[in-house]
Design an enzyme around this catalytic site. Structure first.
Site, PDB file in Angstrom:
ATOM      1  N   ALA A 110       5.720 -14.686  -0.579  1.00 25.57           N
ATOM      2  CA  ALA A 110       5.964 -15.814  -1.479  1.00 25.57           C
ATOM      3  C   ALA A 110       5.604 -15.505  -2.931  1.00 25.57           C
ATOM      4  CB  ALA A 110       5.188 -17.038  -0.994  1.00 25.57           C
ATOM      5  N   HIS A 142      -1.458 -13.719   6.653  1.00 26.16           N
ATOM      6  CA  HIS A 142      -2.343 -12.804   5.944  1.00 26.16           C
ATOM      7  C   HIS A 142      -3.349 -12.179   6.893  1.00 26.16           C
ATOM      8  CE1 HIS A 142      -1.352 -15.858   2.602  1.00 26.16           C
ATOM      9  NE2 HIS A 142      -0.547 -14.812   2.477  1.00 26.16           N
ATOM     10  N   GLY A 186       0.810  -1.212   0.000  1.00 25.22           N
ATOM     11  CA  GLY A 186       0.000   0.000   0.000  1.00 25.22           C
ATOM     12  C   GLY A 186       0.839   1.255   0.000  1.00 25.22           C
ATOM     13  N   GLY A 225      -3.218  -3.674   4.442  1.00 27.32           N
ATOM     14  CA  GLY A 225      -4.096  -4.816   4.672  1.00 27.32           C
ATOM     15  C   GLY A 225      -5.203  -4.568   5.666  1.00 27.32           C
TER      16      GLY A 225
END
Length: 540
Positions: free
Chosen positions: A90, A471, A15, A504
């Site tokens: 990843a 996450h 972001g 997030g």
């Protein structure tokens, strides 16, 4: 007003870097505050056993780029670096299913399905998203296991931010900038070493320092690494921040020299990750610096309903070959599994792994685990002992990262914990998140039986009923008003002017896939509403 920057961005992850690039493109001066260090191919650790260069615990002398935060309900794995999570993630950049826009607090705020495709396309172009071209042994194993389960048709190669070079060319070959018409950095093609999550030392990973952040700095953004924001106060007593903000920072890595500084900025972007932004906003509201932050702060924090499981195979294996996440399958409409790997020698996560245990996620599961371990020691002592020794884990194990789109969540609060009453901290509250996904566990057990291996899961899930997630999302969700969310559909913070959140924490439903691409696309969406900077014309 005399400002240091037009915009100050807190955080340099997906972001923050996206915002900085688009803002500098539009003519604004931008400063970026980053708590982590700047890394390069020469400074990355050779393996994750080099704790002082892998883990982030600066007060203990560990100044790496990988952090673990333990809460009552979840163990969160996340990045800390210039470039944010892109240094240790990843590479996986997937577009979630369309139904996620009809779930959660952002449902109905806009016609997301019409607006977002263009922003996803911009993000994919900047991040160099392409289909994985290197299937390693773990990917082939996942396909075989999916065929055996009956869902082989769902097998796919991941969409990733990796540079593979020309078809048939030598691995590791150097190329001039392949993405930005020669304006970007030179690159090397992937050598399939599996080292993506401990820092790519071969110039093949499309981390943010190769695209968004690279151009933000090239266009004038200034990055202040190892710098922690501790206060944000509206200027001139304007409670809504109309005149801008004064930001106070200190060193994030020095025990003795705080290097306290104050900065003035017209506008502010919080982009410090879901946990980082929540934590900072809680502190600022609690101390009275930003008292108008919505009471919805910390609500509906999601984890992608995630579980980390795997199968460890006996003997010499090469499960570490390939890219970090090279393929995936869908066990059903709600359950998504990806084949994941660490590079050979990076076995430190094995310290958290134990034999997989069935049973309901409650205190009785500990006794089921003890029975499982004793049974394994009796029937296969060598395999049981191996399961307790982390060395060799990366080359012998295929890790299954399981994610679901089920809409479970927890809440975060800022208060004194019973075990540390001397100061307030962010703590998790609410109903526990399921730490056991039965269908995913059965998939791993079935695969292990077929291959003569041992299924494993994280010890935090088995002994403490605490799932792990890489996450963490939400907590600063979107809403129609401050009664329903902390920010609006353009990422503007309710109750303040010139203040946005772009990380997030803004995600307002479970995505069921890795969130990096969606964070980038939503930030592209937010930046599309920022006008070009007005040019001041001097009249003679």
């Amino acid at each position: 007003m005399d400002y240091d920057f037009d915009y100050l961005v807190i955080g340099t992850g997906f972001g923050g870097s996206t915002a900085a690039h688009r803002l500098t493109q539009k003519g604004y001066s931008v400063g970026m505050m980053e708590m982590g260090r700047r890394w390069s191919a020469e400074t990355y650790p050779r393996s994750n056993w080099h704790f002082h260069r892998w883990l982030w615990r600066p007060m203990l002398g560990m100044k790496g780029f990988f952090n673990l935060r333990w809460f009552k309900h979840v163990l969160v794995l996340h990045g800390n670096a210039v470039g944010g999570g892109s240094i240790t993630y990843a590479n996986t950049l997937l577009v979630p299913k369309q139904e996620i826009w009809q779930q959660g607090s952002w449902a109905g705020l806009k016609d997301w399905q019409a607006e977002m495709p263009a922003h996803y396309a911009s993000a994919q172009k900047m991040l160099g998203v392409t289909e994985n071209r290197i299937l390693g042994p773990a990917d082939h194993l996942l396909k075989e296991a999916a065929d055996d389960w009956g869902c082989g048709e769902s097998f796919y190669k991941t969409q990733v931010g990796v540079f593979f070079g020309d078809e048939g060319a030598a691995l590791g070959k150097a190329y001039p900038d392949p993405y930005f018409n020669g304006e970007g950095p030179e690159r090397n093609s992937c050598i399939a070493c599996g080292g993506c999550m401990v820092g790519c030392r071969h110039n093949a990973k499309n981390s943010l320092d190769k695209n968004y952040l690279y151009f933000a700095e090239k266009q004038g953004a200034q990055v202040f690494a190892e710098t922690k924001v501790i206060d944000v106060v509206p200027l001139n007593g304007k409670a809504d921040g109309e005149d801008g903000y004064e930001i106070t920072t200190v060193s994030s890595t020095s025990l003795l020299r705080r290097h306290k500084r104050r900065w003035r900025t017209k506008s502010l972007v919080f982009a410090a990750s879901s946990l980082g932004t929540q934590d900072l906003l809680f502190k600022l509201r609690d101390k009275g610096s930003l008292p108008n932050i919505s009471a919805e702060l910390g609500r509906r924090v999601r984890t992608n309903a995630e579980s980390l499981i795997g199968v460890r195979l006996p003997g010499e294996q090469n499960m570490d070959e390939g890219i970090a996440i090279g393929s995936g399958i869908y066990l059903d409409d709600k359950t998504h599994i990806e084949a994941t790997r660490y590079p050979r020698g990076s076995d430190a996560m094995g310290l958290l792994v134990t034999a997989m245990t069935r049973g309901k996620p409650n205190w009785r599961r500990v006794f089921v685990w003890l029975y499982t371990m004793l049974k394994l020691l009796f029937k296969a002592p060598k395999q049981a002992v191996t399961s307790l020794i982390p060395f060799g884990l990366a080359r012998q194990t295929v890790i299954f990262l399981c994610m679901q789109t089920l809409d479970g969540h927890i809440d975060m609060q800022y208060r004194r914990a019973w075990y540390w009453p001397w100061r307030k901290r962010m703590v998790s509250v609410g109903e526990p998140i399921p730490a056991h996904i039965p269908e995913a566990s059965e998939f791993a057990l079935r695969t292990a039986r077929r291959l003569g291996g041992m299924a494993g899961s994280l010890i935090t899930e088995v002994l403490f009923n605490i799932p792990a997630t890489a996450h963490c999302m939400g907590g600063v969700g979107m809403g129609k008003s401050s009664e329903e969310g902390v920010i609006d559909s353009q990422n503007r913070v309710f109750g303040y002017r010139n203040m946005l959140v772009c990380d997030g924490s803004m995600l307002s439903s479970n995505l069921g896939v890795n969130p990096s691409l969606t964070i980038t696309a939503l930030t592209e969406h937010a930046m599309s509403f920022i006008p070009q900077k007005a040019q001041v014309v001097e009249v003679a």
